[in-house]
Write a protein that holds these residues in place. Structure first.
Motif, PDB file in Angstrom:
ATOM      1  N   MET A   1       7.346  -4.259 -13.535  1.00 17.11           N
ATOM      2  CA  MET A   1       6.088  -3.483 -14.032  1.00 17.11           C
ATOM      3  C   MET A   1       6.010  -2.259 -13.832  1.00 17.11           C
ATOM      4  O   MET A   1       6.541  -1.673 -12.790  1.00 17.11           O
ATOM      5  CB  MET A   1       4.952  -4.362 -13.262  1.00 17.11           C
ATOM      6  N   ASN A   2       5.373  -1.517 -14.948  1.00 18.74           N
ATOM      7  CA  ASN A   2       5.374  -0.082 -14.807  1.00 18.74           C
ATOM      8  C   ASN A   2       4.128   0.350 -14.248  1.00 18.74           C
ATOM      9  O   ASN A   2       2.934  -0.297 -14.898  1.00 18.74           O
ATOM     10  CB  ASN A   2       5.475   0.478 -16.309  1.00 18.74           C
ATOM     11  N   TYR A   3       4.109   1.063 -13.131  1.00 19.50           N
ATOM     12  CA  TYR A   3       2.877   1.688 -12.773  1.00 19.50           C
ATOM     13  C   TYR A   3       2.610   2.776 -12.826  1.00 19.50           C
ATOM     14  O   TYR A   3       3.474   3.844 -13.435  1.00 19.50           O
ATOM     15  CB  TYR A   3       2.943   1.492 -11.035  1.00 19.50           C
ATOM     16  N   SER A   4       1.503   3.531 -12.832  1.00 16.32           N
ATOM     17  CA  SER A   4       1.088   4.903 -13.001  1.00 16.32           C
ATOM     18  C   SER A   4       1.844   5.610 -11.977  1.00 16.32           C
ATOM     19  O   SER A   4       2.120   5.288 -10.932  1.00 16.32           O
ATOM     20  CB  SER A   4      -0.507   5.061 -12.932  1.00 16.32           C
ATOM     21  N   GLU A   5       2.056   6.758 -12.226  1.00 11.29           N
ATOM     22  CA  GLU A   5       2.858   7.812 -11.629  1.00 11.29           C
ATOM     23  C   GLU A   5       1.902   8.109 -10.029  1.00 11.29           C
ATOM     24  O   GLU A   5       2.444   8.027  -9.067  1.00 11.29           O
ATOM     25  CB  GLU A   5       2.926   9.236 -12.197  1.00 11.29           C
ATOM     26  N   LYS A   6       0.431   8.118 -10.247  1.00  2.00           N
ATOM     27  CA  LYS A   6      -0.169   8.219  -9.186  1.00  2.00           C
ATOM     28  C   LYS A   6      -0.243   7.063  -8.329  1.00  2.00           C
ATOM     29  O   LYS A   6      -0.112   7.257  -7.027  1.00  2.00           O
ATOM     30  CB  LYS A   6      -1.679   8.696  -9.446  1.00  2.00           C
ATOM     31  N   PHE A   7      -0.309   5.987  -8.614  1.00  6.34           N
ATOM     32  CA  PHE A   7      -0.150   4.665  -8.115  1.00  6.34           C
ATOM     33  C   PHE A   7       0.988   4.616  -7.277  1.00  6.34           C
ATOM     34  O   PHE A   7       1.247   4.293  -5.970  1.00  6.34           O
ATOM     35  CB  PHE A   7      -0.328   3.267  -8.751  1.00  6.34           C
ATOM     36  N   GLN A   8       2.120   4.880  -7.968  1.00  7.17           N
ATOM     37  CA  GLN A   8       3.474   4.614  -7.416  1.00  7.17           C
ATOM     38  C   GLN A   8       3.665   5.601  -6.210  1.00  7.17           C
ATOM     39  O   GLN A   8       4.391   5.398  -5.183  1.00  7.17           O
ATOM     40  CB  GLN A   8       4.536   4.862  -8.519  1.00  7.17           C
ATOM     41  N   ALA A   9       3.068   6.996  -6.376  1.00  6.80           N
ATOM     42  CA  ALA A   9       3.308   7.907  -5.392  1.00  6.80           C
ATOM     43  C   ALA A   9       2.425   7.446  -4.174  1.00  6.80           C
ATOM     44  O   ALA A   9       3.042   7.648  -3.023  1.00  6.80           O
ATOM     45  CB  ALA A   9       2.808   9.364  -5.970  1.00  6.80           C
ATOM     46  N   LEU A  10       1.551   6.976  -4.342  1.00 10.97           N
ATOM     47  CA  LEU A  10       0.678   6.512  -3.068  1.00 10.97           C
ATOM     48  C   LEU A  10       1.385   5.206  -2.514  1.00 10.97           C
ATOM     49  O   LEU A  10       1.578   5.373  -1.252  1.00 10.97           O
ATOM     50  CB  LEU A  10      -0.782   5.927  -3.634  1.00 10.97           C
ATOM     51  N   ALA A  11       1.897   4.492  -3.254  1.00 11.82           N
ATOM     52  CA  ALA A  11       2.864   3.189  -2.685  1.00 11.82           C
ATOM     53  C   ALA A  11       3.835   3.857  -1.873  1.00 11.82           C
ATOM     54  O   ALA A  11       4.186   3.361  -0.954  1.00 11.82           O
ATOM     55  CB  ALA A  11       3.050   2.353  -3.905  1.00 11.82           C
ATOM     56  N   ASP A  12       4.639   4.871  -2.442  1.00 12.84           N
ATOM     57  CA  ASP A  12       5.954   5.516  -1.704  1.00 12.84           C
ATOM     58  C   ASP A  12       5.481   6.213  -0.451  1.00 12.84           C
ATOM     59  O   ASP A  12       6.214   6.030   0.416  1.00 12.84           O
ATOM     60  CB  ASP A  12       6.401   6.204  -2.822  1.00 12.84           C
ATOM     61  N   ALA A  13       4.214   6.937  -0.717  1.00 13.84           N
ATOM     62  CA  ALA A  13       3.818   7.426   0.601  1.00 13.84           C
ATOM     63  C   ALA A  13       3.637   6.605   1.618  1.00 13.84           C
ATOM     64  O   ALA A  13       3.987   6.736   2.970  1.00 13.84           O
ATOM     65  CB  ALA A  13       2.942   8.371   0.286  1.00 13.84           C
ATOM     66  N   ALA A  14       3.024   5.542   1.264  1.00 14.71           N
ATOM     67  CA  ALA A  14       2.617   4.666   2.361  1.00 14.71           C
ATOM     68  C   ALA A  14       4.127   3.825   2.789  1.00 14.71           C
ATOM     69  O   ALA A  14       4.184   3.618   4.272  1.00 14.71           O
ATOM     70  CB  ALA A  14       1.706   3.397   1.710  1.00 14.71           C
ATOM     71  N   ARG A  15       4.785   3.593   1.950  1.00 15.04           N
ATOM     72  CA  ARG A  15       6.216   3.001   2.386  1.00 15.04           C
ATOM     73  C   ARG A  15       6.945   3.977   3.405  1.00 15.04           C
ATOM     74  O   ARG A  15       7.577   3.441   4.318  1.00 15.04           O
ATOM     75  CB  ARG A  15       7.067   2.743   1.158  1.00 15.04           C
ATOM     76  N   ALA A  16       6.614   5.209   3.212  1.00 12.67           N
ATOM     77  CA  ALA A  16       7.357   6.155   4.273  1.00 12.67           C
ATOM     78  C   ALA A  16       6.838   6.231   5.376  1.00 12.67           C
ATOM     79  O   ALA A  16       7.339   6.663   6.474  1.00 12.67           O
ATOM     80  CB  ALA A  16       7.446   7.495   3.675  1.00 12.67           C
ATOM     81  N   LYS A  17       5.509   5.731   5.679  1.00 15.62           N
ATOM     82  CA  LYS A  17       4.568   6.049   6.859  1.00 15.62           C
ATOM     83  C   LYS A  17       4.748   4.555   7.791  1.00 15.62           C
ATOM     84  O   LYS A  17       4.426   4.484   8.705  1.00 15.62           O
ATOM     85  CB  LYS A  17       3.442   6.237   6.650  1.00 15.62           C
ATOM     86  N   VAL A  18       5.335   3.475   7.232  1.00 17.79           N
ATOM     87  CA  VAL A  18       4.917   2.288   7.648  1.00 17.79           C
ATOM     88  C   VAL A  18       6.574   1.307   7.854  1.00 17.79           C
ATOM     89  O   VAL A  18       7.132   1.527   7.078  1.00 17.79           O
ATOM     90  CB  VAL A  18       4.125   1.183   6.780  1.00 17.79           C
ATOM     91  N   GLU A  19       6.489   0.918   8.956  1.00 14.18           N
ATOM     92  CA  GLU A  19       7.810   0.147   9.099  1.00 14.18           C
ATOM     93  C   GLU A  19       7.943  -1.030   8.238  1.00 14.18           C
ATOM     94  O   GLU A  19       7.037  -1.909   8.099  1.00 14.18           O
ATOM     95  CB  GLU A  19       8.080  -0.491  10.587  1.00 14.18           C
ATOM     96  N   GLU A  20       9.100  -1.216   7.561  1.00 18.55           N
ATOM     97  CA  GLU A  20       9.532  -2.156   6.763  1.00 18.55           C
ATOM     98  C   GLU A  20      10.309  -3.462   7.468  1.00 18.55           C
ATOM     99  O   GLU A  20      11.219  -2.990   8.408  1.00 18.55           O
ATOM    100  CB  GLU A  20      10.676  -1.799   5.686  1.00 18.55           C
ATOM    101  N   VAL A  21       9.958  -4.532   7.534  1.00 20.42           N
ATOM    102  CA  VAL A  21      10.670  -5.836   8.068  1.00 20.42           C
ATOM    103  C   VAL A  21      11.548  -6.574   7.005  1.00 20.42           C
ATOM    104  O   VAL A  21      11.018  -6.708   5.992  1.00 20.42           O
ATOM    105  CB  VAL A  21       9.673  -6.883   8.709  1.00 20.42           C
ATOM    106  N   ALA A  22      12.682  -6.841   7.321  1.00 15.80           N
ATOM    107  CA  ALA A  22      13.550  -7.583   6.448  1.00 15.80           C
ATOM    108  C   ALA A  22      13.124  -8.896   6.303  1.00 15.80           C
ATOM    109  O   ALA A  22      12.583  -9.696   7.521  1.00 15.80           O
ATOM    110  CB  ALA A  22      14.912  -7.417   7.204  1.00 15.80           C
ATOM    111  N   PRO A  23      13.241  -9.679   5.193  1.00 14.76           N
ATOM    112  CA  PRO A  23      12.645 -11.123   4.880  1.00 14.76           C
ATOM    113  C   PRO A  23      13.591 -11.957   6.136  1.00 14.76           C
ATOM    114  O   PRO A  23      12.945 -12.828   6.278  1.00 14.76           O
ATOM    115  CB  PRO A  23      13.198 -11.254   3.394  1.00 14.76           C
ATOM    116  N   SER A  24      14.537 -11.727   6.478  1.00 15.65           N
ATOM    117  CA  SER A  24      15.252 -12.343   7.239  1.00 15.65           C
ATOM    118  C   SER A  24      14.756 -12.617   8.757  1.00 15.65           C
ATOM    119  O   SER A  24      15.243 -13.219   9.479  1.00 15.65           O
ATOM    120  CB  SER A  24      16.921 -11.968   7.235  1.00 15.65           C
TER     121      SER A  24
END
Length: 117
Positions: free
Chosen positions: A1-24
């Protein structure tokens, strides 16, 4: 899915601030008491979700999460279909004082691919 640049920038910034958990790690963390939080729309949740997950849609997260999850120290694993909404939700929860809010890397798709579904 193609997202707007602004939305993707917000999502990328959130990803940089929050811990990711592996599906496993999801099943183990859930067995240890983590809350698996499906933030997708009701129709998406009804079509399939991680077993035992709690549903609070992203659109009503800020309004409803305190009643659904009163413990701000709870480990919360947010997920959407892939990454963006899960990361945005986990970041929002962190801003609301939920210190252990994280998101599942790859979301439901990542979890299902691990399970062979």
């Amino acid at each position: 899915m193609n997202y707007s640049e602004k939305f993707q920038a917000l999502a990328d910034a959130a990803r940089a601030k929050v811990e990711e958990v592996a599906p496993s790690d999801v099943d183990r963390l859930q067995q240890e008491g983590a809350i698996v939080l499906d933030i997708r729309d009701k129709e998406e949740h009804d079509a399939g979700h991680i077993p035992g997950s709690l549903h609070v849609s992203r659109g009503k997260l800020e309004m409803n999460v305190e009643a659904a999850i009163p413990d701000r120290d709870a480990v919360i694993l947010c997920y959407c279909n892939a990454y963006n909404r899960g990361a945005l939700s986990a970041n929002t929860l962190r801003e609301m004082g939920y210190v252990n809010a994280k998101f599942i890397a790859g979301g439901l798709k990542g979890y299902k691919s691990l399970k062979g579904a």
